[in-house]
Every structure is written in structure tokens, then in C-alpha cells.
Scaffold this motif. Sequence first.
Motif, PDB file in Angstrom:
ATOM      1  N   PHE A  78       0.986  -1.239   0.055  1.00  0.00           N
ATOM      2  CA  PHE A  78       0.051   0.027  -0.091  1.00  0.00           C
ATOM      3  C   PHE A  78       1.276   0.895  -0.001  1.00  0.00           C
ATOM      4  CE2 PHE A  78      -2.080   3.150   2.351  1.00  0.00           C
ATOM      5  CZ  PHE A  78      -3.236   3.539   1.295  1.00  0.00           C
ATOM      6  N   THR A  79       0.385   2.074  -0.669  1.00  0.00           N
ATOM      7  CA  THR A  79       1.480   3.264  -0.663  1.00  0.00           C
ATOM      8  C   THR A  79       0.678   4.255  -1.230  1.00  0.00           C
ATOM      9  OG1 THR A  79       2.943   2.659  -2.053  1.00  0.00           O
ATOM     10  CG2 THR A  79       2.739   4.694  -2.228  1.00  0.00           C
ATOM     11  N   LEU A  80       0.204   5.741   0.242  1.00  0.00           N
ATOM     12  CA  LEU A  80      -0.265   6.612   0.024  1.00  0.00           C
ATOM     13  C   LEU A  80       0.254   7.847  -0.875  1.00  0.00           C
ATOM     14  CD1 LEU A  80      -2.747   8.268   1.575  1.00  0.00           C
ATOM     15  CD2 LEU A  80      -1.112   9.044   3.165  1.00  0.00           C
ATOM     16  N   LEU A  81      -0.192   7.827  -2.039  1.00  0.00           N
ATOM     17  CA  LEU A  81       0.716   8.810  -2.727  1.00  0.00           C
ATOM     18  C   LEU A  81       0.232  10.444  -2.786  1.00  0.00           C
ATOM     19  CD1 LEU A  81      -0.465   6.790  -6.062  1.00  0.00           C
ATOM     20  CD2 LEU A  81       1.758   6.625  -4.950  1.00  0.00           C
ATOM     21  N   SER A  82      -0.930  10.842  -1.849  1.00  0.00           N
ATOM     22  CA  SER A  82      -1.089  12.192  -1.515  1.00  0.00           C
ATOM     23  C   SER A  82      -2.525  12.453  -0.792  1.00  0.00           C
ATOM     24  CB  SER A  82      -1.209  13.079  -3.080  1.00  0.00           C
ATOM     25  OG  SER A  82      -2.847  12.695  -3.621  1.00  0.00           O
ATOM     26  N   GLY A  83      -1.835  13.323   0.148  1.00  0.00           N
ATOM     27  CA  GLY A  83      -3.225  14.427   1.229  1.00  0.00           C
ATOM     28  C   GLY A  83      -2.534  13.208   2.112  1.00  0.00           C
ATOM     29  N   GLU A  84      -1.366  13.139   2.394  1.00  0.00           N
ATOM     30  CA  GLU A  84      -0.837  13.431   3.942  1.00  0.00           C
ATOM     31  C   GLU A  84      -1.634  14.388   4.771  1.00  0.00           C
ATOM     32  OE1 GLU A  84       0.761  10.722   7.310  1.00  0.00           O
ATOM     33  OE2 GLU A  84       1.375  10.733   5.461  1.00  0.00           O
ATOM     34  N   ASP A  85      -1.290  15.538   4.437  1.00  0.00           N
ATOM     35  CA  ASP A  85      -2.150  17.045   5.128  1.00  0.00           C
ATOM     36  C   ASP A  85      -3.297  16.904   5.261  1.00  0.00           C
ATOM     37  OD1 ASP A  85      -2.416  17.180   2.881  1.00  0.00           O
ATOM     38  OD2 ASP A  85      -1.649  19.157   2.618  1.00  0.00           O
ATOM     39  N   SER A  86      -4.234  15.749   4.415  1.00  0.00           N
ATOM     40  CA  SER A  86      -5.013  16.135   4.577  1.00  0.00           C
ATOM     41  C   SER A  86      -6.257  15.049   5.317  1.00  0.00           C
ATOM     42  CB  SER A  86      -6.838  15.476   3.041  1.00  0.00           C
ATOM     43  OG  SER A  86      -5.810  17.078   2.303  1.00  0.00           O
ATOM     44  N   LEU A  87      -5.079  13.611   6.144  1.00  0.00           N
ATOM     45  CA  LEU A  87      -4.962  12.306   6.618  1.00  0.00           C
ATOM     46  C   LEU A  87      -5.901  12.170   8.294  1.00  0.00           C
ATOM     47  CD1 LEU A  87      -5.386  10.017   6.001  1.00  0.00           C
ATOM     48  CD2 LEU A  87      -3.190   9.512   6.662  1.00  0.00           C
ATOM     49  N   GLY A  88      -7.341  12.438   8.241  1.00  0.00           N
ATOM     50  CA  GLY A  88      -7.631  11.992   9.798  1.00  0.00           C
ATOM     51  C   GLY A  88      -7.307  10.454   9.682  1.00  0.00           C
ATOM     52  N   ALA A  89      -8.132  10.088  11.526  1.00  0.00           N
ATOM     53  CA  ALA A  89      -8.151   8.912  11.505  1.00  0.00           C
ATOM     54  C   ALA A  89      -9.067   8.655  12.943  1.00  0.00           C
ATOM     55  CB  ALA A  89      -6.126   8.719  12.259  1.00  0.00           C
ATOM     56  N   TYR A  90      -9.490   7.925  12.775  1.00  0.00           N
ATOM     57  CA  TYR A  90     -10.658   6.981  13.905  1.00  0.00           C
ATOM     58  C   TYR A  90     -10.066   6.232  14.622  1.00  0.00           C
ATOM     59  CZ  TYR A  90     -15.039   5.959  16.030  1.00  0.00           C
ATOM     60  OH  TYR A  90     -15.127   5.686  17.195  1.00  0.00           O
TER      61      TYR A  90
END
Length: 145
Positions: free
Chosen positions: A59-71
Amino acid sequence: MEQHTDAPRADKKKHTGSCHCGNLRYEAMIDLSAGGSGCNCSICTKLNGMWAYMKPHEFTLLSGEDSLGAYAWGSKVGARHFCKNCGVQCFSRCNLEFMGGDFVSVNMNTLDDIDPSTVKPHFWDGRHDNWQAGSRDTPWPIFTP
């Protein structure tokens, strides 16, 4: 114990996915012939997602690290990740021994290059912590309490 290798299995192919607004974009190695998992636990029932599982290196997150929330909830063995802009839950990162340790699950409804209705679903009885029963090909009866 499964050995880590960077070489993907022949049955896995790279797929791309994103949230609704496009801030989060990812790639994941998924074997579509394995189907997708659904569950009747409290969060899966509300999300109505279908999930594909993979090792973290697939798995690779390509973009949006700054938009990432977690629950994270309950015993906090994992977290569902969502876009803070549009709210779509794209993936989770978890660690469960019975799942082989660390893994990522991708919400197959967020894949850009497949029609999720063409993927064979498998259903788990998470509401009753009945993982040892295995998956079924049909949903559990109307999510009995």
C-alpha cells in the motif's frame, strides 16, 4: 510466519483509489479474485464498505497526507483513515495477530479502476466476535443483536 518480499504475487495487481474530493490518492496491490470482505460489526454496518487486505508494503499513500484524519475505537489495534475534507474512509492500518500482524485494508468502494459490484463479497460476523466461524458468501441474518 509469512516472509516479507517486495515482489508482488502473480495474482495481485496494482490498483489506484481516492476519496471523493481527490485529496487522498493511493495505490494498492490487490487480488480481486479473492473477493472483498464485509462485516456486521458496528462500524462496518454504518460504513457499508467492502475491504481488501494487504501487507503494509503493498500500500502506498500517493497524496493527501495533510488531509488525512484517523479514527480508532475500542482496543485501538487499528485506525480507519479518512479525508478531513470530504469524510470518505479510504483505508485502515491495523495490527491483529490472527490476521498475521500488521496489515492495511482498503475500502474497495474507493478504488478508481474497478466496479465494486463485480467483486465477490465475503461476510464476517464481527458483531458477535465470531471470527473463528470464518466468512460466508451471504450476509448474516439482519444483524441480530
